[in-house]
Design a protein around this motif. Sequence first.
Motif, PDB file in Angstrom:
ATOM      1  N   SER A  18      -6.658   6.168  -1.518  1.00 20.27           N
ATOM      2  CA  SER A  18      -7.733   5.306  -1.009  1.00 20.27           C
ATOM      3  C   SER A  18      -8.858   6.148  -0.433  1.00 20.27           C
ATOM      4  N   ASP A  30      -9.471  -0.407  -5.507  1.00 25.02           N
ATOM      5  CA  ASP A  30      -8.399   0.125  -4.662  1.00 25.02           C
ATOM      6  C   ASP A  30      -7.219  -0.843  -4.659  1.00 25.02           C
ATOM      7  N   GLU A  31      -6.230  -0.560  -5.453  1.00 23.08           N
ATOM      8  CA  GLU A  31      -5.046  -1.405  -5.575  1.00 23.08           C
ATOM      9  C   GLU A  31      -5.400  -2.884  -5.663  1.00 23.08           C
TER      10      GLU A  31
HETATM   11 MG    MG Z   1      -4.313   3.040  -0.291  1.00 26.33          MG
END
Ligand code: MG
Lengths: 276, 236
Positions: A41, A197-198
């Motif tokens: 991240s 991000d995910e």
């Molecule tokens: Mg992360």
Amino acid sequence: MIDVINLQKSFGSNKVLNGIDIKIEKGDIMCVIGPSGSGKSTFLRCLNCMEDPTGGQIIFNGVDIADFKVDINIHRRRMGMVFQHFNLFNNKTVIQNIMLAPVTVGLQDLKKAKRTNVMIKLTNLFRSSRMKKDLVPITTNKAEIKATAKENAMALLNRIGLADKADVYPSTLSGGQKQRVAIVRALAMNPDVILFDEPTSALDPEMVGEVLDLMKQLAKEGMTMIIVTHEMGFAREVANRVLFIDGGQILESAPPAEFFGNPKNPRLKEFLSKVL
Amino acid sequence: MGDFSKKVDAFLDAFINQNGYAKVLEGLQNTLLIAVLGLVIGILIGTVIAIVRVLPKYKVMPRILNGICSFYVGLFRGTPIVVQLLVFYYVMLPLLGIRMSSVNVAIIVFGLNSGAYISEIMRSGILSVDHGQMEAGRAVGLSYWTTMFKIVIPQAVKNILPTLGNEFIALIKETSVVSFVGATDLYIAFNMIGSNSYEFMVPYLVMALIYIVLVLLISLGIKIMERSLRKSDRRH
Ligand SMILES: [Mg+2]
Ligand SMILES: Nc1ncnc2c1ncn2[C@@H]1O[C@H](COP(=O)(O)OP(=O)(O)O)[C@@H](O)[C@H]1O
């Protein structure tokens, strides 16, 4: 398009990124995987300076945006971002969510152009007729900016089949719907690249598919995408390059067939044996 | 009981025939004026201070501003409002050579005072808004200030509306000290009626009732506002 050179990031004494070098070309679909807490991240958030890098360069369209002196807001218009927890604006309806940035930015530019023209007119008063400067052409107005943004937003909602949700607030949407709206909110600015991000980690399993499908569509259309994900199947199918990050470093970077079929780094081998 | 009805008669006589009602209306008007304008000024000052206090503190300027705001809040929360009124009216104004009506003084002091309290309310309101909202705004290229004013503050205000309502009620109640600087409020009005009729039981009873009714009305208004705001969240 993005050239990351020796990127470093520390939080206080905690060194999270230890010199990352990577080139991202137009049309790349790059998936980033790695254990939790490895800095994925942080890496992604450094790319659009949501976290200020503590070292190195991020050359985006020829400009080092890690430099504090650049106006980062201008460059962020060209980089979309999609978050794990959607982060739709709670006080705006779905269509307002999509329109806000294009309208605000459009109006800001219009205001700036008008201000520039006032300055040019003023200084022209003191110039000889041969030396007079031309005004910045203004081809649009407030109403047109809003109308265009609205039309564009409706087209995007139609595309994801949520046109009937245009005027509801995000709190009434399902997770999958929220994330798809978040993706078209990023698209509304016509970015050169979108950072994910995910994007499916906070979704119920039955909603993961609809979000991944939309992302696959974007990939087919040639959108440049950088995706932190735990969806190995998706990475294998869609990515043209997969990165393995651990301990704040890129330990492996390869096309998916090689990455998953013939991993070289021992840490990656161990990681894949756990998750596959 | 006959005694009480005599007292009521005396009150009514003073209230109606001796112009008591005009004084009460003036007092009521001042009370509301001071509370409402005080609240408005307080919200403006409180919002500015709250934003300064949540500003990222890497640079020098935000730190200096933050220090000034901390001092301001500490000063106004740390002293009684009566003292603030008296100091403003009897110390500051003469020193600065400014003449000002006592109602205006009360409005300013109540505004400055509630600004200190509201800044704390507003700050916790801003902090209660998920940080992801600010990030989402910045990520699409909006500036810190645009995101603050278009996304974060509206949500913060909605979260703190009930608390702001309580602050308004507190202001209404606290205005009962403005007679210290000679402004006519409800207390002064009913005190005058009492003096005219040599009888204080009924006037003060009526005064208490007016305060209670005012507070109940405001509470009701807050409830209605909250409900309609909640509805706008789930309209479809
Ligand atoms: Mg992360
Ligand atoms: N804002 C922050 N402040 C301090 N430490 C942070 C912050 N963000 C991340 N970290 C630390 O950086 C490390 C990497 O975090 P992150 O990039 O979120 O990992 P990943 O996304 O791979 O799980 C973690 O140890 C985390 O505690």
